[in-house]
Motif scaffolding. Structure first.
Motif, PDB file in Angstrom:
ATOM      1  N   VAL A   6     -25.757  40.377  19.076  1.00 20.30           N
ATOM      2  CA  VAL A   6     -25.679  41.615  18.301  1.00 20.30           C
ATOM      3  C   VAL A   6     -24.225  42.066  18.264  1.00 20.30           C
ATOM      4  CG1 VAL A   6     -26.330  44.048  18.240  1.00 20.30           C
ATOM      5  CG2 VAL A   6     -28.029  42.335  18.860  1.00 20.30           C
ATOM      6  N   ASP A   7     -23.785  42.507  17.087  1.00 17.97           N
ATOM      7  CA  ASP A   7     -22.433  43.068  16.942  1.00 17.97           C
ATOM      8  C   ASP A   7     -22.435  44.471  17.550  1.00 17.97           C
ATOM      9  OD1 ASP A   7     -19.991  44.052  16.225  1.00 17.97           O
ATOM     10  OD2 ASP A   7     -20.248  43.777  14.062  1.00 17.97           O
ATOM     11  N   ALA A   8     -22.360  44.495  18.892  1.00 20.12           N
ATOM     12  CA  ALA A   8     -22.478  45.763  19.610  1.00 20.12           C
ATOM     13  C   ALA A   8     -21.316  46.696  19.313  1.00 20.12           C
ATOM     14  CB  ALA A   8     -22.570  45.487  21.105  1.00 20.12           C
ATOM     15  N   ALA A   9     -20.126  46.147  19.046  1.00 16.14           N
ATOM     16  CA  ALA A   9     -18.966  46.996  18.803  1.00 16.14           C
ATOM     17  C   ALA A   9     -19.171  47.883  17.577  1.00 16.14           C
ATOM     18  CB  ALA A   9     -17.713  46.134  18.637  1.00 16.14           C
ATOM     19  N   THR A  10     -19.791  47.330  16.524  1.00 12.61           N
ATOM     20  CA  THR A  10     -20.044  48.125  15.323  1.00 12.61           C
ATOM     21  C   THR A  10     -21.101  49.188  15.584  1.00 12.61           C
ATOM     22  OG1 THR A  10     -19.418  46.286  13.881  1.00 12.61           O
ATOM     23  CG2 THR A  10     -20.814  48.006  12.927  1.00 12.61           C
ATOM     24  N   LEU A  11     -22.178  48.793  16.266  1.00 14.42           N
ATOM     25  CA  LEU A  11     -23.248  49.743  16.555  1.00 14.42           C
ATOM     26  C   LEU A  11     -22.797  50.831  17.532  1.00 14.42           C
ATOM     27  CD1 LEU A  11     -26.352  47.392  16.934  1.00 14.42           C
ATOM     28  CD2 LEU A  11     -25.831  48.920  15.024  1.00 14.42           C
ATOM     29  N   ALA A  12     -21.805  50.509  18.352  1.00 13.34           N
ATOM     30  CA  ALA A  12     -21.373  51.469  19.374  1.00 13.34           C
ATOM     31  C   ALA A  12     -20.597  52.642  18.794  1.00 13.34           C
ATOM     32  CB  ALA A  12     -20.519  50.752  20.421  1.00 13.34           C
ATOM     33  N   LYS A  13     -19.928  52.447  17.675  1.00 14.19           N
ATOM     34  CA  LYS A  13     -19.050  53.506  17.160  1.00 14.19           C
ATOM     35  C   LYS A  13     -19.773  54.821  16.896  1.00 14.19           C
ATOM     36  CE  LYS A  13     -15.736  50.216  15.239  1.00 14.19           C
ATOM     37  NZ  LYS A  13     -15.213  49.570  14.006  1.00 14.19           N
TER      38      LYS A  13
ATOM     39  N   GLU B  53     -19.231  60.852  31.282  1.00  7.99           N
ATOM     40  CA  GLU B  53     -18.723  60.593  29.931  1.00  7.99           C
ATOM     41  C   GLU B  53     -17.593  59.564  29.940  1.00  7.99           C
ATOM     42  OE1 GLU B  53     -17.534  64.072  27.823  1.00  7.99           O
ATOM     43  OE2 GLU B  53     -19.573  64.846  27.597  1.00  7.99           O
ATOM     44  N   LYS B  54     -16.686  59.691  30.886  1.00  8.70           N
ATOM     45  CA  LYS B  54     -15.538  58.770  30.940  1.00  8.70           C
ATOM     46  C   LYS B  54     -16.012  57.326  31.091  1.00  8.70           C
ATOM     47  CE  LYS B  54     -11.233  57.876  33.443  1.00  8.70           C
ATOM     48  NZ  LYS B  54     -10.361  58.309  34.574  1.00  8.70           N
ATOM     49  N   THR B  55     -16.984  57.118  31.971  1.00 13.86           N
ATOM     50  CA  THR B  55     -17.538  55.773  32.171  1.00 13.86           C
ATOM     51  C   THR B  55     -18.202  55.270  30.893  1.00 13.86           C
ATOM     52  OG1 THR B  55     -17.949  56.367  34.471  1.00 13.86           O
ATOM     53  CG2 THR B  55     -19.065  54.408  33.641  1.00 13.86           C
ATOM     54  N   TYR B  56     -18.947  56.151  30.254  1.00 13.72           N
ATOM     55  CA  TYR B  56     -19.636  55.803  29.007  1.00 13.72           C
ATOM     56  C   TYR B  56     -18.629  55.374  27.939  1.00 13.72           C
ATOM     57  CZ  TYR B  56     -22.416  56.665  24.728  1.00 13.72           C
ATOM     58  OH  TYR B  56     -23.047  56.559  23.508  1.00 13.72           O
ATOM     59  N   PHE B  57     -17.594  56.177  27.736  1.00 16.39           N
ATOM     60  CA  PHE B  57     -16.600  55.855  26.705  1.00 16.39           C
ATOM     61  C   PHE B  57     -15.882  54.548  27.038  1.00 16.39           C
ATOM     62  CE2 PHE B  57     -16.347  60.645  25.918  1.00 16.39           C
ATOM     63  CZ  PHE B  57     -17.167  60.564  24.815  1.00 16.39           C
TER      64      PHE B  57
ATOM     65  N   TRP C  18     -16.867  51.921  28.666  1.00 21.36           N
ATOM     66  CA  TRP C  18     -17.673  50.731  28.413  1.00 21.36           C
ATOM     67  C   TRP C  18     -17.936  50.541  26.928  1.00 21.36           C
ATOM     68  CZ3 TRP C  18     -22.709  49.424  26.705  1.00 21.36           C
ATOM     69  CH2 TRP C  18     -23.099  48.117  27.004  1.00 21.36           C
ATOM     70  N   MET C  19     -18.271  51.612  26.250  1.00 22.09           N
ATOM     71  CA  MET C  19     -18.621  51.508  24.835  1.00 22.09           C
ATOM     72  C   MET C  19     -17.414  51.113  23.983  1.00 22.09           C
ATOM     73  SD  MET C  19     -21.899  52.159  24.312  1.00 22.09           S
ATOM     74  CE  MET C  19     -22.360  53.100  22.863  1.00 22.09           C
ATOM     75  N   GLU C  20     -16.244  51.590  24.356  1.00 27.53           N
ATOM     76  CA  GLU C  20     -15.041  51.271  23.569  1.00 27.53           C
ATOM     77  C   GLU C  20     -14.543  49.854  23.827  1.00 27.53           C
ATOM     78  OE1 GLU C  20     -12.583  54.484  24.785  1.00 27.53           O
ATOM     79  OE2 GLU C  20     -13.465  55.916  23.356  1.00 27.53           O
ATOM     80  N   ASN C  21     -15.043  49.231  24.885  1.00 29.17           N
ATOM     81  CA  ASN C  21     -14.646  47.852  25.194  1.00 29.17           C
ATOM     82  C   ASN C  21     -15.850  46.912  25.200  1.00 29.17           C
ATOM     83  OD1 ASN C  21     -11.631  48.089  26.099  1.00 29.17           O
ATOM     84  ND2 ASN C  21     -12.673  49.788  27.108  1.00 29.17           N
ATOM     85  N   ILE C  22     -16.872  47.295  24.461  1.00 30.32           N
ATOM     86  CA  ILE C  22     -18.135  46.560  24.493  1.00 30.32           C
ATOM     87  C   ILE C  22     -17.987  45.166  23.896  1.00 30.32           C
ATOM     88  CG2 ILE C  22     -19.015  47.352  22.249  1.00 30.32           C
ATOM     89  CD1 ILE C  22     -21.720  47.840  23.706  1.00 30.32           C
TER      90      ILE C  22
ATOM     91  N   LEU D  54     -27.297  52.933  32.564  1.00 27.79           N
ATOM     92  CA  LEU D  54     -26.606  53.643  31.481  1.00 27.79           C
ATOM     93  C   LEU D  54     -26.252  52.701  30.339  1.00 27.79           C
ATOM     94  CD1 LEU D  54     -25.063  56.005  30.185  1.00 27.79           C
ATOM     95  CD2 LEU D  54     -23.146  55.484  31.714  1.00 27.79           C
ATOM     96  N   PHE D  55     -25.763  51.513  30.656  1.00 24.71           N
ATOM     97  CA  PHE D  55     -25.311  50.592  29.602  1.00 24.71           C
ATOM     98  C   PHE D  55     -26.428  49.661  29.136  1.00 24.71           C
ATOM     99  CE2 PHE D  55     -21.527  51.244  32.424  1.00 24.71           C
ATOM    100  CZ  PHE D  55     -21.039  52.278  31.676  1.00 24.71           C
ATOM    101  N   PHE D  56     -27.262  49.243  30.076  1.00 24.87           N
ATOM    102  CA  PHE D  56     -28.257  48.243  29.735  1.00 24.87           C
ATOM    103  C   PHE D  56     -29.397  48.816  28.906  1.00 24.87           C
ATOM    104  CE2 PHE D  56     -26.195  47.002  33.681  1.00 24.87           C
ATOM    105  CZ  PHE D  56     -25.648  45.804  33.279  1.00 24.87           C
ATOM    106  N   TRP D  57     -29.660  50.102  29.083  1.00 28.21           N
ATOM    107  CA  TRP D  57     -30.769  50.710  28.331  1.00 28.21           C
ATOM    108  C   TRP D  57     -30.304  51.920  27.536  1.00 28.21           C
ATOM    109  CZ3 TRP D  57     -34.740  54.757  29.793  1.00 28.21           C
ATOM    110  CH2 TRP D  57     -35.801  54.753  28.878  1.00 28.21           C
ATOM    111  N   ASN D  58     -29.733  52.903  28.211  1.00 27.81           N
ATOM    112  CA  ASN D  58     -29.409  54.177  27.558  1.00 27.81           C
ATOM    113  C   ASN D  58     -28.468  54.003  26.374  1.00 27.81           C
ATOM    114  OD1 ASN D  58     -30.591  54.604  30.034  1.00 27.81           O
ATOM    115  ND2 ASN D  58     -29.348  56.342  30.584  1.00 27.81           N
ATOM    116  N   ALA D  59     -27.362  53.311  26.611  1.00 29.14           N
ATOM    117  CA  ALA D  59     -26.387  53.141  25.534  1.00 29.14           C
ATOM    118  C   ALA D  59     -26.980  52.349  24.377  1.00 29.14           C
ATOM    119  CB  ALA D  59     -25.138  52.428  26.078  1.00 29.14           C
ATOM    120  N   ARG D  60     -27.827  51.389  24.666  1.00 31.70           N
ATOM    121  CA  ARG D  60     -28.424  50.576  23.604  1.00 31.70           C
ATOM    122  C   ARG D  60     -29.468  51.368  22.829  1.00 31.70           C
ATOM    123  NH1 ARG D  60     -28.344  45.208  27.475  1.00 31.70           N
ATOM    124  NH2 ARG D  60     -26.208  44.614  26.943  1.00 31.70           N
ATOM    125  N   MET D  61     -30.167  52.292  23.506  1.00 36.55           N
ATOM    126  CA  MET D  61     -31.059  53.194  22.782  1.00 36.55           C
ATOM    127  C   MET D  61     -30.263  54.080  21.838  1.00 36.55           C
ATOM    128  SD  MET D  61     -34.069  54.546  25.300  1.00 36.55           S
ATOM    129  CE  MET D  61     -33.010  54.962  26.675  1.00 36.55           C
TER     130      MET D  61
END
Length: 916
Positions: free
Chosen positions: A404-411, A430-434, A436-440, A530-537
């Motif tokens: 999956v193109d996670a970088a596009t979906l993450a924006k 929030e800092k941890t979330y950003f 990971w998501m910005e370097n997904i 947080l990343f394996f489920w929450n962020a993907r939801m």
């Protein structure tokens, strides 16, 4: 909703509180009557979804924390009149479930490959029907008020339809693609696994230094005709494709672009410049095996090596196979990777290519100096990845997978948190979330299993891919060419990412349900997913529903052992929540979880505190028995009854303040503050003080009107307590609610308190004076070793009008509860207790009450011991060697002991001072 017939009110309560006797009874009553989601079509919706546990799972202590917090929230919102929906279900857990069924087959000397795929999947469904409901039964024991009528399973037909649609839509949008990349390969399970399923262990290993000969007569500036590289995995040398050096490293600038000739294979590989090589580490040169190392894969790509050209030297069993250039000698083919490691080391030793140092040794007797080779093989602790289920070492493996193109979906998901559309609590995450998501990275979603959602992709004989929701649609796309379906299934996290909306029936069900309950109001989960489920939801929900999946995301910590260590079976420190429920009751465990859940911190398991909260429940039980025995029963008033007595005005005000404190804490998701507020109100204000203060009033002889008022208010206050405490302790509160009298509705669907009253400041001050007076006197008695019931004479110095009024108002209580006799005149000289309450000083002479000299001797000895121990501990804590090198739990215990001894010393010194 229709009225639910309440059970006949009990006339009395058993003398002993027995949690087991009430838990099963009340849960069955709630579930059978549909009380977990009563019909409230006009009410404001409130929706949460549970993190779906594995269908193979059993309730562990982390589940107990996670689901207790959710149940507190949903019961609170239900009491506030919301259309509260808690979606419940289980995850099909691809790897775990397939392992369970395969293990059962193995026990019967059978195996999966004896069956067709369809036959094996049928066996999994059979297992699910027979054994897959363990954890849902256990969630019921915890008291979770989930909407079981809509229980979900990620392999249900409607959910499968959603999963397939999402995959096809993402593929058609170019957001799912097939690619050759490295994955975490589990040779035991023979599938790719996610990072979450990789367990890193510290393993004692070796760090070998090898000499790679330079090709074509090239030498380094120092004259050496080889480059030294070091590795913990010598076997991967069979698939090396480069040696990397840093462009700024003067030792190697002359050979960048040249080649080395690999030992064993004879492969010519280039020397490339890359910042991955650190001049300060080892030799500064790094062997690059892009097909078998994640860092090397990136270096290889930067060096211009296409993924399709990277060499693969292992099969799915992690045994050596031939590379595309046919350079691996036949003697290595078929070797297990660890056997190949030994063979490679021995081969390089035989070729004199194990790097070494020459060490001079002198014979003391003969004075002869000899030179000895010392091979550079270092013992080293290596962070080694293991499959958490298979228990074998994970191999980075180059293979074709779906991504999956996670970088596009993450924006959009990043922007949702930045804009406040999703609130993360605590905000510190929030800092941890950003980050990971910005370097997904691209998300590998294919798994080599039979159990799971099979990928809706077909291949023709030329390898052309056709993705469609059905085979018929794929056949139409292919023009009726012969097709073979992809064997892989989807990563379980891919399907569970759709949980907030697919559980509501999307895309096929009545749109009203989705529109009413999406987005969800709150997500509660551990920070570890947080990343394996929450962020993907967040990514999938925003993409497909055009709206965030939930408005708030609460991340709690882990439950750790009492010493702060992570729980694990190998350490033997795992706590079984069901065992705690058996011993102390579900209510006590739930209250412990709430009271210990402080935002941003892990929960340390403390069985003594669980026991303490069972005692808290017992105290409430006994208080209710006392109330019932004194004619106090269920209230027929929502608002506070009228009050004339100061003690009744005071307790009404305490209810008002407690409701406000609970509302504020729940709004901020401060579970510990909420639990603390109701705990202290019940234990301190209601049980310890109010019930004591109203005992004389209930006698009726002196004031029948006051007794009637007090019964009405005490019943009302007890009702408020049961409602306020219900989200935390649902079983005991429902039992007591039922026992107190006939009700229109069970407690679970009653109304959150609205006292319609205010705090009477005069009454509050009056009661607080008595509480302060009695509390300080009790403390002083305790310091001197006096029994609580010891009667003392009380002299008042310079009493003002308020003091005189308080003495008059509380005359009976001072005699009965404080155990004092008010004396006239001046206090005699000599040893005494002195306390200050408000503006007045109260003197309690001790002559004739205790042996002053003996008490001074006792206190002096105890003070010396406490002071000595505190000083010793202070010395230890000021020693950096102890603080830095001792086990953390030892340091923490020393600090706690120092604090305790210091406090004891202060208390004992104060007691000595009282004696003069």
């Amino acid at each position: 909703m229709t009225d639910i017939p309440a059970k006949p009110a009990a006339t009395d309560l058993a003398k002993t509180f027995d949690p087991a006797a009430i838990e099963a009874k009340w849960y069955a009553h709630w579930e059978a009557n549909g009380l977990f989601r009563p019909e409230r079509p006009d009410a404001t919706p409130f929706t949460i979804v549970n993190p779906p546990p594995n269908v193979t799972g059993s309730l562990h202590i982390g589940h107990a924390l996670d689901n207790t917090l959710q149940d507190i929230v949903i019961r609170h919102e239900r009491l506030k009149g919301k259309d509260a929906l808690w979606v419940v279900g289980t995850d099909h857990a691809g790897i775990a479930t397939q392992m369970v069924v395969e293990r059962q087959l193995n026990e019967r000397q059978d195996k999966r490959t004896n069956y067709t795929r369809e036959q094996f999947v049928d066996k999994v469904w059979e297992w699910k029907r027979e054994s897959g409901g363990t954890i849902t039964r256990q969630l019921r024991r915890l008291g979770c008020s989930m909407d079981w009528s809509r229980e979900q399973f990620t392999m249900d037909p409607h959910f499968t339809r959603a999963v397939v649609k999402v995959f096809v839509d993402l593929y058609n949008e170019g957001l799912i693609y097939r690619d050759k990349r490295l994955v975490n390969w589990d040779p035991g399970l023979k599938t790719a696994i996610s990072d979450l399923e990789v367990e890193t262990r510290e393993i004692q290993g070796k760090f070998w230094h090898f000499r790679y000969p330079l090709a074509d007569g090239v030498t380094l500036d120092d004259g050496r005709d080889y480059i030294v590289v070091a590795t913990t995995r010598p076997e991967t040398m069979l698939a090396d494709m480069a040696v990397a050096v840093n462009a700024a490293d003067d030792r190697y600038t002359s050979v960048i672009g040249k080649h080395v000739k690999l030992p064993i294979t004879g492969r010519l590989i280039p020397i490339v410049a890359d910042d991955h090589a650190d001049p300060e580490l080892g030799s500064g040169a790094v062997k690059i095996t892009p097909g078998h190392d994640f860092n090397d894969f990136e270096v290889g790509k930067r060096a211009g090596i296409a993924a399709g050209d990277m060499l693969n030297m292992l099969d799915a069993d992690a045994k050596v196979i031939q590379t595309t250039d046919d350079l691996i000698p036949a003697s290595y083919l078929g070797l297990d990777r660890f056997d190949a490691r030994k063979a490679v080391v021995e081969a390089l030793r035989a070729l004199d290519l194990l790097d070494y140092a020459l060490v001079e040794e002198e014979n003391d007797d003969e004075g002869i100096v000899s030179v000895r080779k010392v091979e550079k093989i270092e013992d080293r602790v290596i962070q080694t990845p293991y499959g958490d289920r298979s228990g074998v070492v994970i191999e980075p493996w180059l293979t074709d997978q779906w991504y999956v193109d996670a970088a596009t979906l993450a924006k959009p998901a990043i922007e949702a948190v930045r804009s406040g559309a999703i609130e993360i609590v605590p905000k510190t995450w929030e800092k941890t979330y950003f980050n990971w998501m910005e370097n997904i990275q691209p998300w590998c979603v294919s798994r080599q299993l039979w159990w799971g959602h099979r990928i809706p992709a077909w291949f023709d004989e030329d390898g052309t891919i056709f993705v469609a929701e059905t085979e018929e649609d794929a056949q139409t796309q292919a023009g009726n060419r012969k097709l073979i379906r992809d064997e892989d299934v989807l990563d379980t996290w891919f399907s569970s990412a759709l949980w907030p909306f697919a559980t509501l029936g999307w895309p096929d069900a009545d749109a009203l349900l989705v529109n009413r309950h999406y987005p969800n109001d709150l997500l509660v989960s551990g920070f570890d997913i947080l990343f394996f489920w929450n962020a993907r939801m967040a990514m999938q929900g925003i993409h497909f529903m055009k709206e965030v999946p939930w408005k708030r995301m609460y991340l709690h910590g882990l439950v750790r052992a009492a010493d702060g260590q992570k729980m694990s079976k190998s350490k033997g420190n795992v706590v079984d929540p069901l065992g705690l429920i058996d011993q102390y009751g579900a209510d006590a465990l739930r209250f412990f979880m709430a009271a210990m859940e402080s935002q941003g911190r892990d929960v340390k398991m403390d069985e003594k505190r669980v026991e303490g909260y069972r005692n808290f429940a017992t105290k409430l039980w006994n208080a209710t028995r006392f109330a019932m025995s004194n004619g106090i029963g269920a209230s027929d008033s929502v608002a506070a009854p009228a009050a004339t007595l100061a003690v009744n005005k005071w307790i009404i005000g305490e209810v008002v303040e407690t409701v406000a404190a609970l509302d504020a804490a729940m709004a901020d998701l401060r579970f510990d503050a909420a639990a603390n507020a109701i705990y202290h109100f019940v234990w301190d204000q209601f049980c310890d003080w109010y019930l004591e203060l109203i005992k004389p009033v209930l006698a009726e002889d002196a004031d029948p009107a006051g007794a009637a008022e007090t019964r009405a208010i005490a019943g009302w206050v007890l009702d408020q307590i049961l409602v306020l405490l219900h989200p935390f302790m649902p079983f005991i509160t429902e039992e007591l609610w039922d026992a107190l009298g006939t009700r229109a509705q069970p407690l679970i669907v009653s109304a959150w308190p609205t006292p319609a009253a205010s705090v009477d400041t005069e009454a509050k001050a009056a009661v607080e004076w008595f509480v302060d007076f009695t509390g300080k006197l009790r403390t002083a008695k305790n310091e001197l070793g006096l029994p609580p019931g010891q009667r003392l004479a009380c002299f008042v110095g310079e009493a003002d009008q308020n003091t005189a009024l308080n003495f008059t108002r509380w005359a009976a209580a001072l005699t009965r509860i404080a155990r004092v006799d008010v004396a006239e005149g001046d206090a005699p000289t000599g040893a005494s207790i002195a306390i200050v309450v408000g503006e007045a000083t109260y003197i309690f002479p001790l002559e004739g009450v205790i042996d002053i000299d003996a008490e001074k001797a006792r206190l002096t000895k105890a003070l010396e011991a406490a002071t000595k121990e505190a000083k010793s501990l202070a010395g230890r804590l000021s020693n950096p060697a102890f603080v830095e090198k001792a086990k953390p739990e030892a340091v923490e215990k020393a600090r706690a002991d120092h604090a305790e001894n210091s406090a004891d010393a202060e208390r004992l010194a104060a007691a000595l001072a009282r004696l003069g």
